[in-house]
Design a protein around this motif. Structure first.
Motif, PDB file in Angstrom:
ATOM      1  N   VAL A 108       0.848  -1.190   0.000  1.00  0.00           N
ATOM      2  CA  VAL A 108       0.000   0.000   0.000  1.00  0.00           C
ATOM      3  C   VAL A 108       0.885   1.242   0.000  1.00  0.00           C
ATOM      4  O   VAL A 108       1.856   1.333   0.760  1.00  0.00           O
ATOM      5  CB  VAL A 108      -0.922   0.023   1.242  1.00  0.00           C
ATOM      6  CG1 VAL A 108      -1.777   1.288   1.256  1.00  0.00           C
ATOM      7  CG2 VAL A 108      -1.796  -1.221   1.282  1.00  0.00           C
ATOM      8  N   LEU A 109       0.555   2.207  -0.853  1.00  0.00           N
ATOM      9  CA  LEU A 109       1.244   3.496  -0.890  1.00  0.00           C
ATOM     10  C   LEU A 109       0.255   4.584  -0.510  1.00  0.00           C
ATOM     11  O   LEU A 109      -0.784   4.754  -1.166  1.00  0.00           O
ATOM     12  CB  LEU A 109       1.797   3.771  -2.289  1.00  0.00           C
ATOM     13  CG  LEU A 109       2.272   5.204  -2.575  1.00  0.00           C
ATOM     14  CD1 LEU A 109       3.427   5.594  -1.659  1.00  0.00           C
ATOM     15  CD2 LEU A 109       2.665   5.364  -4.042  1.00  0.00           C
ATOM     16  N   ASP A 110       0.562   5.321   0.551  1.00  0.00           N
ATOM     17  CA  ASP A 110      -0.207   6.507   0.931  1.00  0.00           C
ATOM     18  C   ASP A 110       0.611   7.750   0.588  1.00  0.00           C
ATOM     19  O   ASP A 110       1.800   7.819   0.911  1.00  0.00           O
ATOM     20  CB  ASP A 110      -0.518   6.502   2.430  1.00  0.00           C
ATOM     21  CG  ASP A 110      -1.558   5.460   2.811  1.00  0.00           C
ATOM     22  OD1 ASP A 110      -2.575   5.358   2.101  1.00  0.00           O
ATOM     23  OD2 ASP A 110      -1.344   4.740   3.802  1.00  0.00           O
ATOM     24  N   VAL A 111      -0.043   8.708  -0.055  1.00  0.00           N
ATOM     25  CA  VAL A 111       0.624   9.949  -0.453  1.00  0.00           C
ATOM     26  C   VAL A 111       0.090  11.099   0.391  1.00  0.00           C
ATOM     27  O   VAL A 111      -1.127  11.274   0.531  1.00  0.00           O
ATOM     28  CB  VAL A 111       0.394  10.253  -1.950  1.00  0.00           C
ATOM     29  CG1 VAL A 111       1.138  11.522  -2.356  1.00  0.00           C
ATOM     30  CG2 VAL A 111       0.828   9.072  -2.816  1.00  0.00           C
ATOM     31  N   TYR A 112       1.013  11.869   0.949  1.00  0.00           N
ATOM     32  CA  TYR A 112       0.684  13.071   1.718  1.00  0.00           C
ATOM     33  C   TYR A 112       1.386  14.254   1.056  1.00  0.00           C
ATOM     34  O   TYR A 112       2.493  14.111   0.526  1.00  0.00           O
ATOM     35  CB  TYR A 112       1.174  12.955   3.162  1.00  0.00           C
ATOM     36  CG  TYR A 112       0.668  11.749   3.928  1.00  0.00           C
ATOM     37  CD1 TYR A 112      -0.372  11.883   4.850  1.00  0.00           C
ATOM     38  CD2 TYR A 112       1.245  10.491   3.756  1.00  0.00           C
ATOM     39  CE1 TYR A 112      -0.823  10.785   5.576  1.00  0.00           C
ATOM     40  CE2 TYR A 112       0.795   9.390   4.476  1.00  0.00           C
ATOM     41  CZ  TYR A 112      -0.234   9.544   5.384  1.00  0.00           C
ATOM     42  OH  TYR A 112      -0.678   8.450   6.095  1.00  0.00           O
ATOM     43  N   THR A 113       0.782  15.433   1.125  1.00  0.00           N
ATOM     44  CA  THR A 113       1.426  16.587   0.487  1.00  0.00           C
ATOM     45  C   THR A 113       0.902  17.905   1.045  1.00  0.00           C
ATOM     46  O   THR A 113      -0.222  17.983   1.555  1.00  0.00           O
ATOM     47  CB  THR A 113       1.203  16.559  -1.036  1.00  0.00           C
ATOM     48  OG1 THR A 113       1.918  17.628  -1.657  1.00  0.00           O
ATOM     49  CG2 THR A 113      -0.283  16.674  -1.394  1.00  0.00           C
ATOM     50  N   THR A 114       1.715  18.931   0.920  1.00  0.00           N
ATOM     51  CA  THR A 114       1.286  20.291   1.240  1.00  0.00           C
ATOM     52  C   THR A 114       0.692  20.985   0.018  1.00  0.00           C
ATOM     53  O   THR A 114       0.203  22.116   0.123  1.00  0.00           O
ATOM     54  CB  THR A 114       2.470  21.124   1.745  1.00  0.00           C
ATOM     55  OG1 THR A 114       3.510  21.121   0.742  1.00  0.00           O
ATOM     56  CG2 THR A 114       3.027  20.572   3.050  1.00  0.00           C
ATOM     57  N   GLU A 115       0.738  20.329  -1.136  1.00  0.00           N
ATOM     58  CA  GLU A 115       0.272  20.933  -2.380  1.00  0.00           C
ATOM     59  C   GLU A 115      -1.253  20.835  -2.531  1.00  0.00           C
ATOM     60  O   GLU A 115      -1.883  19.943  -1.944  1.00  0.00           O
ATOM     61  CB  GLU A 115       0.956  20.275  -3.579  1.00  0.00           C
ATOM     62  CG  GLU A 115       2.437  20.580  -3.687  1.00  0.00           C
ATOM     63  CD  GLU A 115       2.717  22.057  -3.859  1.00  0.00           C
ATOM     64  OE1 GLU A 115       1.956  22.754  -4.563  1.00  0.00           O
ATOM     65  OE2 GLU A 115       3.702  22.540  -3.265  1.00  0.00           O
ATOM     66  N   PRO A 116      -1.846  21.709  -3.352  1.00  0.00           N
ATOM     67  CA  PRO A 116      -3.307  21.703  -3.507  1.00  0.00           C
ATOM     68  C   PRO A 116      -3.840  20.666  -4.482  1.00  0.00           C
ATOM     69  O   PRO A 116      -5.031  20.377  -4.498  1.00  0.00           O
ATOM     70  CB  PRO A 116      -3.610  23.116  -4.019  1.00  0.00           C
ATOM     71  CG  PRO A 116      -2.381  23.494  -4.795  1.00  0.00           C
ATOM     72  CD  PRO A 116      -1.231  22.876  -4.035  1.00  0.00           C
ATOM     73  N   GLY A 117      -2.934  20.113  -5.336  1.00  0.00           N
ATOM     74  CA  GLY A 117      -3.400  19.193  -6.365  1.00  0.00           C
ATOM     75  C   GLY A 117      -2.513  17.969  -6.506  1.00  0.00           C
ATOM     76  O   GLY A 117      -1.390  17.915  -5.982  1.00  0.00           O
ATOM     77  N   ILE A 118      -3.037  16.962  -7.220  1.00  0.00           N
ATOM     78  CA  ILE A 118      -2.260  15.768  -7.522  1.00  0.00           C
ATOM     79  C   ILE A 118      -2.643  15.294  -8.924  1.00  0.00           C
ATOM     80  O   ILE A 118      -3.821  15.208  -9.264  1.00  0.00           O
ATOM     81  CB  ILE A 118      -2.496  14.669  -6.470  1.00  0.00           C
ATOM     82  CG1 ILE A 118      -1.484  13.519  -6.637  1.00  0.00           C
ATOM     83  CG2 ILE A 118      -3.927  14.142  -6.514  1.00  0.00           C
ATOM     84  CD1 ILE A 118      -1.456  12.567  -5.442  1.00  0.00           C
ATOM     85  N   GLN A 119      -1.640  15.032  -9.745  1.00  0.00           N
ATOM     86  CA  GLN A 119      -1.856  14.517 -11.089  1.00  0.00           C
ATOM     87  C   GLN A 119      -1.797  12.998 -11.049  1.00  0.00           C
ATOM     88  O   GLN A 119      -0.774  12.418 -10.673  1.00  0.00           O
ATOM     89  CB  GLN A 119      -0.791  15.056 -12.046  1.00  0.00           C
ATOM     90  CG  GLN A 119      -0.987  14.661 -13.508  1.00  0.00           C
ATOM     91  CD  GLN A 119      -1.887  15.609 -14.273  1.00  0.00           C
ATOM     92  OE1 GLN A 119      -2.318  16.642 -13.737  1.00  0.00           O
ATOM     93  NE2 GLN A 119      -2.165  15.298 -15.524  1.00  0.00           N
ATOM     94  N   PHE A 120      -2.899  12.375 -11.423  1.00  0.00           N
ATOM     95  CA  PHE A 120      -2.928  10.920 -11.570  1.00  0.00           C
ATOM     96  C   PHE A 120      -2.726  10.605 -13.046  1.00  0.00           C
ATOM     97  O   PHE A 120      -3.565  10.910 -13.883  1.00  0.00           O
ATOM     98  CB  PHE A 120      -4.252  10.368 -11.053  1.00  0.00           C
ATOM     99  CG  PHE A 120      -4.579   8.970 -11.516  1.00  0.00           C
ATOM    100  CD1 PHE A 120      -3.600   7.989 -11.639  1.00  0.00           C
ATOM    101  CD2 PHE A 120      -5.903   8.629 -11.820  1.00  0.00           C
ATOM    102  CE1 PHE A 120      -3.916   6.704 -12.084  1.00  0.00           C
ATOM    103  CE2 PHE A 120      -6.229   7.350 -12.254  1.00  0.00           C
ATOM    104  CZ  PHE A 120      -5.230   6.392 -12.396  1.00  0.00           C
TER     105      PHE A 120
END
Length: 379
Positions: free
Chosen positions: A304-316
């Protein structure tokens, strides 16, 4: 006679150990450090290895700030390499790709290769359907960073993009720090300062294969994205300027959904325009690094990969343009949709969308961004 035999055994043992020694120099993912040692321009490239006590290993080259391999345990305790890439720096140099790269100065697309800042128009090289993609044809993925390995868990990379480089204004001093934690998380910290108003949007472009097998496709992996909205694109992959709801559409990943269940539904114009999934989601996390932005999971390996970020968006991006023409690590030919990219970011073309979260950086300010890729196992 006994003494002679003992001497012969000792000599044979010495030769045997000498022959096996090079194997010990390989990383857990099978990489040979020597294959990453060269000079690009006047800068030396190398391979840097981060490890923790769980046996996790992350290999990074300072050419393009690229994550070359990530070894994590699966549900049976076997280590799997969960990113695509190459076995040598020469392949990264000679074969155009974004595998594992640090992307800058502006990740994703800038419309028609132009933007205006403080009344000044800047023209950038166009390298993707008439637009500028990932900082242009000579973006950060093709530069050599200065590297400093602090210890076995921390690597610091630095690069100064000169004023006018790929058309962008300002001398931009960048620092990227990779930190491997004891809970199997890769923390990536981005920092930058400029001497002239500019735009900045840095990300990592790892191609994740959650089966740890570059021969498999992503169709059965479960994806969750913590976003109620997304930014649609036209037929040139450029954002239209709209922000639409995912409700009732094939873009709804608010609950775990297999990637392949809807990806080929080209009657939905966004999947047709994107050649599958290649879109930016507007995250609900509001820059809170403690909230999960996205989750990717393989039932085959349990990884399992969980992604955390301070950014407003994520490109899938679902690897739609992998086409079987590139041979990666261990001689594996990468076919379409054999990986997934989850690129944390400002929204695409933000410099031309004044109402979107700003990507402008001014002298005296410090750009800071943080992303965490955390791995675990679901048994």
């Amino acid at each position: 006679m006994k003494k002679i035999l003992l001497t012969l055994v000792s000599v044979l043992t010495l030769f045997s150990c000498t022959e096996k020694a090079p194997i010990g120099k390989l990383t857990q993912s099978g990489l040979d450090k020597k294959n990453f040692e060269t000079t690009v321009g006047d800068k030396k490239t190398d391979l840097y290895v981060l490890t923790n006590t769980n046996g996790m290993e992350v290999c990074i080259t300072n050419f393009g700030g690229r994550i070359v391999s990530i070894m994590v345990p699966d549900k049976d305790g076997n280590l799997k390499d969960v990113v695509l890439g190459f076995d040598s720096v020469q392949d990264y140099i000679n074969i155009p790709s974004d595998f594992g790269a640090a992307i800058g100065r502006y990740a994703n697309r800038i419309g028609h290769g132009t933007f205006e800042l403080d009344g000044v128009k800047y023209d950038l090289p166009k390298n993707n359907f008439g637009h500028t993609l990932h900082g242009g044809p000579k973006g950060f993925q093709y530069v050599t960073f200065a590297a400093s390995q602090v210890d076995d868990k921390v690597l610091e990379l630095a690069y100064t993009a000169k004023d006018g480089e790929e058309g962008f204004p300002g001398n931009l001093n960048c620092k990227i720090t990779y930190i491997l934690s004891e809970d199997n998380a890769i923390q990536i910290k981005y920092e930058a300062e400029t001497d002239k108003p500019t735009v900045v949007n840095l990300t990592n472009h790892s191609y994740f294969n959650m089966d740890g097998d570059g021969n498999t496709k992503n169709s059965d992996w479960l994806l969750t994205i913590n976003g109620d909205k997304y930014t649609p694109v036209d037929s040139t992959f450029m954002t239209t300027g709209e922000i639409l709801t995912v409700e009732g559409t094939d873009m709804d990943f608010r609950t775990p959904t297999t990637i392949g269940s809807r990806i080929d539904n080209y009657s939905f114009v966004q999947l047709k325009n994107g050649n599958g999934y290649d879109h930016n989601w507007v995250l609900n996390t509001n820059g809170d690094i403690t909230k999960v932005a996205a989750t990717l999971e393989s039932s085959k390996t349990g990884i399992v990969l969980d992604v955390y970020t301070t950014e407003p968006g994520i490109q899938f991006y679902a690897g739609n343009f992998l086409d079987g023409t590139v041979k990666g690590k261990r001689g594996i030919v990468y076919q379409q949709r054999t990986a997934v990219c989850l690129e944390t970011q400002k929204y695409p073309d933000t410099p031309n969308k004044k109402d979107w979260p700003s990507a402008t950086l001014r002298p005296g300010e410090k750009y800071k961004s943080e992303t965490i890729f955390k791995f675990s196992v679901k048994k």
